[in-house]
Design a protein around this motif. Sequence first.
Motif, PDB file in Angstrom:
ATOM      1  N   LEU A  71       0.954  -1.309   0.212  1.00  0.00           N
ATOM      2  CA  LEU A  71       0.028   0.074  -0.161  1.00  0.00           C
ATOM      3  C   LEU A  71       0.837   1.270   0.005  1.00  0.00           C
ATOM      4  CD1 LEU A  71      -2.784  -1.163   2.429  1.00  0.00           C
ATOM      5  CD2 LEU A  71      -2.902  -1.016  -0.003  1.00  0.00           C
ATOM      6  N   ALA A  72       1.902   1.144   0.482  1.00  0.00           N
ATOM      7  CA  ALA A  72       3.052   2.298   0.566  1.00  0.00           C
ATOM      8  C   ALA A  72       4.226   2.229   0.026  1.00  0.00           C
ATOM      9  CB  ALA A  72       2.960   2.738   2.127  1.00  0.00           C
ATOM     10  N   PRO A  73       4.278   2.125  -1.210  1.00  0.00           N
ATOM     11  CA  PRO A  73       5.704   1.706  -1.857  1.00  0.00           C
ATOM     12  C   PRO A  73       6.736   2.778  -1.695  1.00  0.00           C
ATOM     13  CG  PRO A  73       4.049   2.030  -3.540  1.00  0.00           C
ATOM     14  CD  PRO A  73       3.434   2.052  -2.409  1.00  0.00           C
ATOM     15  N   SER A  74       6.310   3.897  -1.453  1.00  0.00           N
ATOM     16  CA  SER A  74       7.270   5.104  -1.021  1.00  0.00           C
ATOM     17  C   SER A  74       8.273   4.740   0.101  1.00  0.00           C
ATOM     18  CB  SER A  74       6.293   6.224  -0.862  1.00  0.00           C
ATOM     19  OG  SER A  74       5.837   6.159   0.408  1.00  0.00           O
ATOM     20  N   LEU A  75       7.882   3.599   0.972  1.00  0.00           N
ATOM     21  CA  LEU A  75       8.797   3.416   2.014  1.00  0.00           C
ATOM     22  C   LEU A  75      10.210   3.051   1.767  1.00  0.00           C
ATOM     23  CD1 LEU A  75       6.284   1.419   4.619  1.00  0.00           C
ATOM     24  CD2 LEU A  75       7.448   3.803   4.779  1.00  0.00           C
ATOM     25  N   ASP A  76      10.207   2.382   0.388  1.00  0.00           N
ATOM     26  CA  ASP A  76      11.598   2.292  -0.215  1.00  0.00           C
ATOM     27  C   ASP A  76      12.259   3.301  -0.508  1.00  0.00           C
ATOM     28  OD1 ASP A  76      10.973  -0.706  -0.274  1.00  0.00           O
ATOM     29  OD2 ASP A  76      10.158  -0.484  -2.287  1.00  0.00           O
ATOM     30  N   ASP A  77      11.807   4.222  -0.777  1.00  0.00           N
ATOM     31  CA  ASP A  77      12.352   5.669  -0.935  1.00  0.00           C
ATOM     32  C   ASP A  77      13.206   6.251   0.505  1.00  0.00           C
ATOM     33  OD1 ASP A  77      12.023   5.036  -3.499  1.00  0.00           O
ATOM     34  OD2 ASP A  77      10.352   6.468  -3.461  1.00  0.00           O
ATOM     35  N   VAL A  78      12.445   5.983   1.495  1.00  0.00           N
ATOM     36  CA  VAL A  78      12.789   6.646   3.075  1.00  0.00           C
ATOM     37  C   VAL A  78      14.169   5.586   3.254  1.00  0.00           C
ATOM     38  CG1 VAL A  78      12.198   7.111   5.121  1.00  0.00           C
ATOM     39  CG2 VAL A  78      10.716   7.300   3.171  1.00  0.00           C
TER      40      VAL A  78
END
Length: 116
Positions: A71-78
């Motif tokens: 649901l939150a693929p942006s966690l890979d960028d953090v």
Amino acid sequence: MSRTKRVAVTSPQTRLARSRRLERGRWRMPRLRAPEAERAAVLYRIQRRRGIPALVAMFVLVLGLPVLFALAPSLDDVRLWGIPLSWLLIAVLPYPVLAGLSWWQLRRAEKIEDDR
């Protein structure tokens, strides 16, 4: 060449299992007396019922992390210390949480035994 006799070293559990095999007849587990058996059954039912929240929390943690990452693929960028946050959540978070859940459940089960 040495003439010493070889001796098999076994644990107490192995010796006990072998001695049971050598005895005639089938080994039976000792039975509890009726009041003790009833108390044990009651404690078991209560502990099993009270263990459900810990089990549900464990499944939510283990199965919820992949859903969170989907649901939150942006966690890979953090990144934290140069490591993606998603990796840290998978590699580090479950172990202390599961240890805490097990400690919590053990205390609850022991409290049930002490109260009864």
